[in-house]
Motif scaffolding. Structure first.
Motif, PDB file in Angstrom:
ATOM      1  N   PHE A  89     -16.018  84.232  69.972  1.00 59.78           N
ATOM      2  CA  PHE A  89     -15.518  84.406  68.755  1.00 59.78           C
ATOM      3  C   PHE A  89     -16.914  82.805  67.944  1.00 59.78           C
ATOM      4  N   ALA A  90     -17.419  83.579  66.479  1.00 63.42           N
ATOM      5  CA  ALA A  90     -17.835  82.848  66.031  1.00 63.42           C
ATOM      6  C   ALA A  90     -17.342  81.613  66.430  1.00 63.42           C
ATOM      7  N   THR A  91     -18.924  80.152  65.854  1.00 64.51           N
ATOM      8  CA  THR A  91     -18.602  79.744  65.578  1.00 64.51           C
ATOM      9  C   THR A  91     -19.577  78.744  65.801  1.00 64.51           C
ATOM     10  N   GLY A  92     -19.892  77.154  65.896  1.00 63.79           N
ATOM     11  CA  GLY A  92     -21.317  76.675  65.927  1.00 63.79           C
ATOM     12  C   GLY A  92     -22.091  76.789  64.219  1.00 63.79           C
ATOM     13  N   PHE A  93     -21.263  77.022  63.254  1.00 63.34           N
ATOM     14  CA  PHE A  93     -21.412  76.973  61.840  1.00 63.34           C
ATOM     15  C   PHE A  93     -22.293  75.693  61.128  1.00 63.34           C
ATOM     16  N   GLY A  94     -23.231  76.458  60.964  1.00 61.68           N
ATOM     17  CA  GLY A  94     -24.574  75.042  59.915  1.00 61.68           C
ATOM     18  C   GLY A  94     -25.054  75.803  58.721  1.00 61.68           C
ATOM     19  N   VAL A 147     -25.756  79.907  55.129  1.00 62.78           N
ATOM     20  CA  VAL A 147     -24.617  79.756  55.980  1.00 62.78           C
ATOM     21  C   VAL A 147     -24.812  80.230  57.636  1.00 62.78           C
ATOM     22  N   ALA A 148     -25.002  80.063  58.694  1.00 61.94           N
ATOM     23  CA  ALA A 148     -25.199  80.122  59.942  1.00 61.94           C
ATOM     24  C   ALA A 148     -24.235  80.078  61.104  1.00 61.94           C
ATOM     25  N   TRP A 149     -24.565  80.735  61.520  1.00 58.94           N
ATOM     26  CA  TRP A 149     -23.081  81.001  62.779  1.00 58.94           C
ATOM     27  C   TRP A 149     -23.654  81.722  64.511  1.00 58.94           C
ATOM     28  N   TRP A 150     -22.678  81.435  65.392  1.00 62.41           N
ATOM     29  CA  TRP A 150     -23.663  82.219  66.796  1.00 62.41           C
ATOM     30  C   TRP A 150     -21.945  82.730  67.152  1.00 62.41           C
ATOM     31  N   THR A 151     -21.842  84.076  67.692  1.00 64.01           N
ATOM     32  CA  THR A 151     -21.292  84.919  69.302  1.00 64.01           C
ATOM     33  C   THR A 151     -21.870  84.525  70.024  1.00 64.01           C
ATOM     34  N   LEU A 179     -26.770  73.795  66.442  1.00 63.37           N
ATOM     35  CA  LEU A 179     -26.572  74.804  65.718  1.00 63.37           C
ATOM     36  C   LEU A 179     -27.449  74.330  64.328  1.00 63.37           C
ATOM     37  N   GLY A 180     -28.270  74.582  63.073  1.00 67.44           N
ATOM     38  CA  GLY A 180     -28.013  74.369  61.749  1.00 67.44           C
ATOM     39  C   GLY A 180     -29.454  75.325  61.315  1.00 67.44           C
ATOM     40  N   LEU A 181     -29.922  74.661  60.606  1.00 69.00           N
ATOM     41  CA  LEU A 181     -31.135  75.509  59.124  1.00 69.00           C
ATOM     42  C   LEU A 181     -31.939  74.382  59.163  1.00 69.00           C
ATOM     43  N   ALA A 182     -32.902  74.904  59.926  1.00 69.63           N
ATOM     44  CA  ALA A 182     -34.604  73.831  59.382  1.00 69.63           C
ATOM     45  C   ALA A 182     -35.681  74.576  58.550  1.00 69.63           C
ATOM     46  N   GLY A 183     -35.451  74.866  56.875  1.00 69.92           N
ATOM     47  CA  GLY A 183     -36.081  75.352  56.261  1.00 69.92           C
ATOM     48  C   GLY A 183     -35.600  76.915  55.839  1.00 69.92           C
TER      49      GLY A 183
END
Length: 401
Positions: free
Chosen positions: A164-169, A175-179, A214-218
């Motif tokens: 389930f959803a984790t790794g929030f950036g 905001v982004a995350w992965w499943t 996980l993160g956001l870059a631009g």
């Protein structure tokens, strides 16, 4: 069953209830985010420390001023920590750093438990909510100035989801995350001002390989996989592409990635780093006889040959000895703040500032024995949070001069 055995039993039962659901095979433990790993490891150590303290022994942790260099239970009498900690009543965090301390609710409307995640801006806290531990169902924004709790978005869990959803950036606006489903990592994103969460991309992986950062870059989402490799994909959707020079690396904090990752406890994490935007490299200094436990972008944490703990810059400069006392063996946040046991009216937890020498009382007492609660940082190292009764306590470290 005697009092100590009963205390130990209750502590371990509580720890078991709070532990994340085990994942298949070797996935257990290594797919938690760094923030989750810190919280659960710290809770386990402090819960154990509470049991030993209740029993009249010493705490469990790293003794910065002596020869104990790894967590170990000891049967000798509880040692004196320092004149400040043992003889003087400490001021609470909210009096020592009033500009940095505030509280947040522990439950969302309708009853699901909230959990602090990161700061969206100087006054707004991103919080997750879910009725099942480890499963995020909704994201909220909490305004520390007004006390308002605003729903951001629901977090989807489509049929077939295995992780389930984790790794929030986040970056202040998104905001982004992965499943994960079988053999596929799914990247998601949402606007922090509200709206439906949307799928960004699906990325096939071998077996149980999954993101470890996980993160956001631009306008891109960047992430790395547990087996190595850094990737990026536009937030608007599109193909997932390898980041140049990111092969085999693990994302620490964009644009920094390195080796080894945080999943191998036998090797110090991120002793080697690469700036994937500029190509700059950094290799942490490790001197003969030292043991380095972990490194961040700017500093490392370890023990000298005499067993004394230190924090210093990656190039070996600006080394500071961490004063005697028992602490959770984690790098000081921002190379400056760490939690330690204090002695005044019983077992307790304080927050210590290496720069000013200030030790403040968090107010944690019986919670140590019953829930293993301890202040832990978010992934960015900006805030430390912990729960006391019916409120989360938040310390915004960026507001401490």
């Amino acid at each position: 069953m005697n009092h100590v055995e009963d205390t130990l039993r209750r502590t371990l039962e509580n720890a078991a209830r709070q532990a994340p659901t085990a994942l298949p095979g070797t996935l257990a433990g290594r797919l938690e985010t760094r923030h989750q790993r810190r919280r659960h490891r710290a809770q386990a150590l402090l819960a154990a420390a509470a049991v030993v303290l209740v029993a009249g022994g010493t705490a469990v942790g790293l003794r910065a001023g002596g020869g104990t260099t790894m967590p170990a239970a000891r049967s000798s009498p509880t040692p004196s920590l320092s004149a400040t900690a043992s003889a003087v009543a400490l001021e609470p965090v909210e009096k020592v750093w009033p500009q940095a301390a505030w509280t947040a609710p522990v439950r969302a409307p309708g009853g699901p438990e909230l959990r602090p995640m990161a700061m969206i801006d100087d006054r707004t806290l991103l919080m997750s909510a879910g009725r099942t531990f480890g499963k995020v169902e909704t994201l909220y924004a909490y305004d520390s100035a007004t006390g308002d709790l605003r729903r951001i978005t629901d977090v989807p869990a489509p049929k077939g989801t295995t992780l389930f959803a984790t790794g929030f950036g986040l970056d202040g606006t998104r905001v982004a995350w992965w499943t994960m489903t079988k053999g596929v990592v799914h990247i998601w994103a949402a606007a922090l001002d509200g709206g439906r969460a949307r799928p960004v991309a699906g990325h096939p992986v071998d077996g149980d390989d999954a993101p470890d950062g996980l993160g956001l870059a631009g306008d891109d989402v960047v992430f790395s996989l547990a087996n190595g490799g850094v990737y990026r994909v536009p937030l608007t959707g599109g193909p997932v592409m390898p980041v140049p020079d990111g092969a085999g690396l693990h994302l620490l904090s964009w644009p920094w990635a390195g080796t080894p990752g945080a999943g191998d406890p036998r090797r110090p994490a991120f002793t080697k780093l690469v700036n994937l935007a500029t190509g700059q490299t950094s290799t942490a200094v490790v001197r003969d006889g030292e043991r380095v436990y972990a490194c961040g972008v700017r500093s490392c944490f370890g023990t000298a040959p005499d067993g004394k703990a230190f924090t210093r810059a990656r190039d070996g400069s600006r080394q500071k000895e961490i004063p005697s006392g028992y602490l959770v063996p984690e790098p000081p946040v921002q190379s400056r703040f760490y939690v330690r046991n204090i002695r005044d009216d019983g077992p307790g937890i304080g927050l210590y500032d290496l720069v000013t020498g200030t030790l403040a009382d968090t107010g944690i007492r019986e919670e140590v024995a019953t829930r293993g609660e301890i202040p832990v940082p978010d992934a960015a190292g900006r805030i430390m949070t912990y729960r006391l009764k019916n409120r989360y306590h938040v310390i915004d470290l960026s507001k401490i001069p």
